[in-house]
Design a protein around this motif. Sequence first.
Motif, PDB file in Angstrom:
ATOM      1  N   MET A  10      -7.195   5.168  -1.372  1.00 16.90           N
ATOM      2  CA  MET A  10      -7.115   6.619  -1.194  1.00 16.90           C
ATOM      3  C   MET A  10      -6.260   7.225  -2.314  1.00 16.90           C
ATOM      4  N   ASP A  11      -5.195   6.506  -2.687  1.00 12.23           N
ATOM      5  CA  ASP A  11      -4.312   7.002  -3.742  1.00 12.23           C
ATOM      6  C   ASP A  11      -5.040   7.092  -5.079  1.00 12.23           C
ATOM      7  N   LEU A  52      -4.864  -1.849   1.564  1.00 11.86           N
ATOM      8  CA  LEU A  52      -5.933  -1.625   0.598  1.00 11.86           C
ATOM      9  C   LEU A  52      -6.424  -0.176   0.726  1.00 11.86           C
ATOM     10  N   GLY A  53      -6.582   0.268   1.987  1.00 13.30           N
ATOM     11  CA  GLY A  53      -7.054   1.628   2.255  1.00 13.30           C
ATOM     12  C   GLY A  53      -6.123   2.668   1.642  1.00 13.30           C
ATOM     13  N   ALA A 104     -10.832  12.496  -2.981  1.00 14.06           N
ATOM     14  CA  ALA A 104     -10.560  12.226  -1.557  1.00 14.06           C
ATOM     15  C   ALA A 104      -9.123  12.616  -1.233  1.00 14.06           C
ATOM     16  N   LYS A 105      -8.224  12.293  -2.160  1.00 12.45           N
ATOM     17  CA  LYS A 105      -6.809  12.586  -1.947  1.00 12.45           C
ATOM     18  C   LYS A 105      -6.584  14.104  -1.913  1.00 12.45           C
ATOM     19  N   ALA A 106      -7.241  14.809  -2.830  1.00 20.47           N
ATOM     20  CA  ALA A 106      -7.083  16.273  -2.899  1.00 20.47           C
ATOM     21  C   ALA A 106      -7.598  16.922  -1.618  1.00 20.47           C
ATOM     22  N   LEU A 107      -8.717  16.382  -1.089  1.00 20.76           N
ATOM     23  CA  LEU A 107      -9.287  16.931   0.149  1.00 20.76           C
ATOM     24  C   LEU A 107      -8.311  16.739   1.306  1.00 20.76           C
ATOM     25  N   GLY A 144       0.838  -1.202   0.000  1.00 16.97           N
ATOM     26  CA  GLY A 144       0.000   0.000   0.000  1.00 16.97           C
ATOM     27  C   GLY A 144       0.869   1.247   0.000  1.00 16.97           C
ATOM     28  N   ALA A 145       0.506   2.221  -0.836  1.00 18.34           N
ATOM     29  CA  ALA A 145       1.307   3.446  -0.916  1.00 18.34           C
ATOM     30  C   ALA A 145       0.420   4.581  -1.380  1.00 18.34           C
ATOM     31  N   ILE A 146       0.825   5.791  -1.024  1.00 17.60           N
ATOM     32  CA  ILE A 146       0.079   6.954  -1.497  1.00 17.60           C
ATOM     33  C   ILE A 146       1.081   8.035  -1.901  1.00 17.60           C
TER      34      ILE A 146
END
Length: 409
Positions: free
Chosen positions: A374-375, A369-370, A380-383, A90-92
């Motif tokens: 989100m990525d 997974l989360g 959602a990411k911008a927020l 998992g990564a963002i």
Amino acid sequence: MNHFDVIVVGGGSVGLTTACALGAQGVRVAVVEPRPIAAAPVAAGHNPRVFAITRASQQIFTALGIWDAILAGGAYPFRDMRVWDAGGDGAIHFDCADIGEPYLGHMIEPQVIQAALQQRAQSLAAITLFCPARVTEIDVTREPVTATLDDGSGLSADLVVGADGVHSPLRERLEIGTRTHDYRQGSLVARVLTEQDHQATAWQRFLPGGPLAFLPTADGWCSIVWTLPAETAQQMLNADKPAFHEALGVAFDFRLGKITDSGPREVFPLQRLHAEHYVEERVALAGDAAHAIHPLAGQGINLGLLDAAVLAEVVLTARERQKNIGSLHVLRRYERWRRGDNQLMMTAMDGFNRLFGNTQPALRQVRNLGLSLMDAVSPAKALLVRHAMGLAGDLPALARRDTTSPYTE
Ligand SMILES: Cc1cc2nc3c(=O)[nH]c(=O)nc-3n(C[C@H](O)[C@H](O)[C@H](O)COP(=O)(O)OP(=O)(O)OC[C@H]3O[C@@H](n4cnc5c(N)ncnc54)[C@H](O)[C@@H]3O)c2cc1C
């Protein structure tokens, strides 16, 4: 007895920001600070610690007229942030371009901010610095507040602001209770050089013992914040250089190649602290004196600067309406405005720390997974990133990028 409108106890970043925001509008402020002002502040590139400063904090400094001095002292803009989990894939990735901004924030060494604020405070006629000095006696039970300093000076004021840090002697003296939690972790900070370029990116890897951040600086080095179980942090503090470089490289998965050099190390023990209340009749607490949070998202000073900006706005509004600036009724507006936001950030940091510290396979899968979800979900990411940059939420005038701010020069 010298009379002021406000006495600020503690001349760190939060205390001085409060003083400058008020002093610039003609409020008479006394600042009491025990640490002497450095004749020549240490140049950037030497402090093992940097602050990740949000756009909201930058705006506060701009409005106070010190942003240029901070840029001249050394501030490094970072454009990207990459966060990943050691326990999965998992990564963002946050990119300033995703939200149409030229950068996400700046890395700035504490002494650069401190020097710019001190200079500004010294230039304002409404501010008197009592430094080095300490409060030896204080009486807040009557109006006005009276204080005696260790150099024999006697001060009085309508309001006293406690911005004297996490161990706040003022908070203790006034017996304002706190809720605390010992994380049993220490954050090891140091400047390190890596084989590969840091790419103007803030990197953070979540490990079971705590997060490890590599924060980019102007000279190509990174400032690391390596959160570890308290005992391991001490071991890493005392390890010889080759052993430290190897352990750090492994913990960071050699994402920027090997660690080739490093500077002095320091460890900060971590605790969460929240004052049971921020205000009393004639008293307000701000910054770490009111709340200390886990440094994993580098938000501590940013929250404190927002406290300072809100407190100044509340006091200035009350003054304009000829209300008593020390009345509990006035000060409660400050507490209502800030407490919920600070609590939310504290709870979120705690949640992240616990979630990523957990090694249960099922939970590991869910969080990975989360992160990936989100990525993938751009809005959602911008927020999330807009909140982290301090571009969203109920911002005080000093932190807003609009022309209605009374501070816009
Ligand atoms: C490892 C680590 C990394 C961090 N990284 C970040 C980051 O990247 N971004 C971020 O936003 N935050 C970060 N923080 C949090 C940040 O350091 C604090 O939130 C911030 O310094 C608090 O500022 P302050 O002015 O409230 O308190 P301080 O900076 O502690 O200032 C308090 C002042 O009060 C003075 N004082 C003490 N006793 C007295 C007394 N008796 N009378 C008068 N004055 C007194 C002190 O001398 C000092 O000047 C980090 C914290 C840690 C531990």
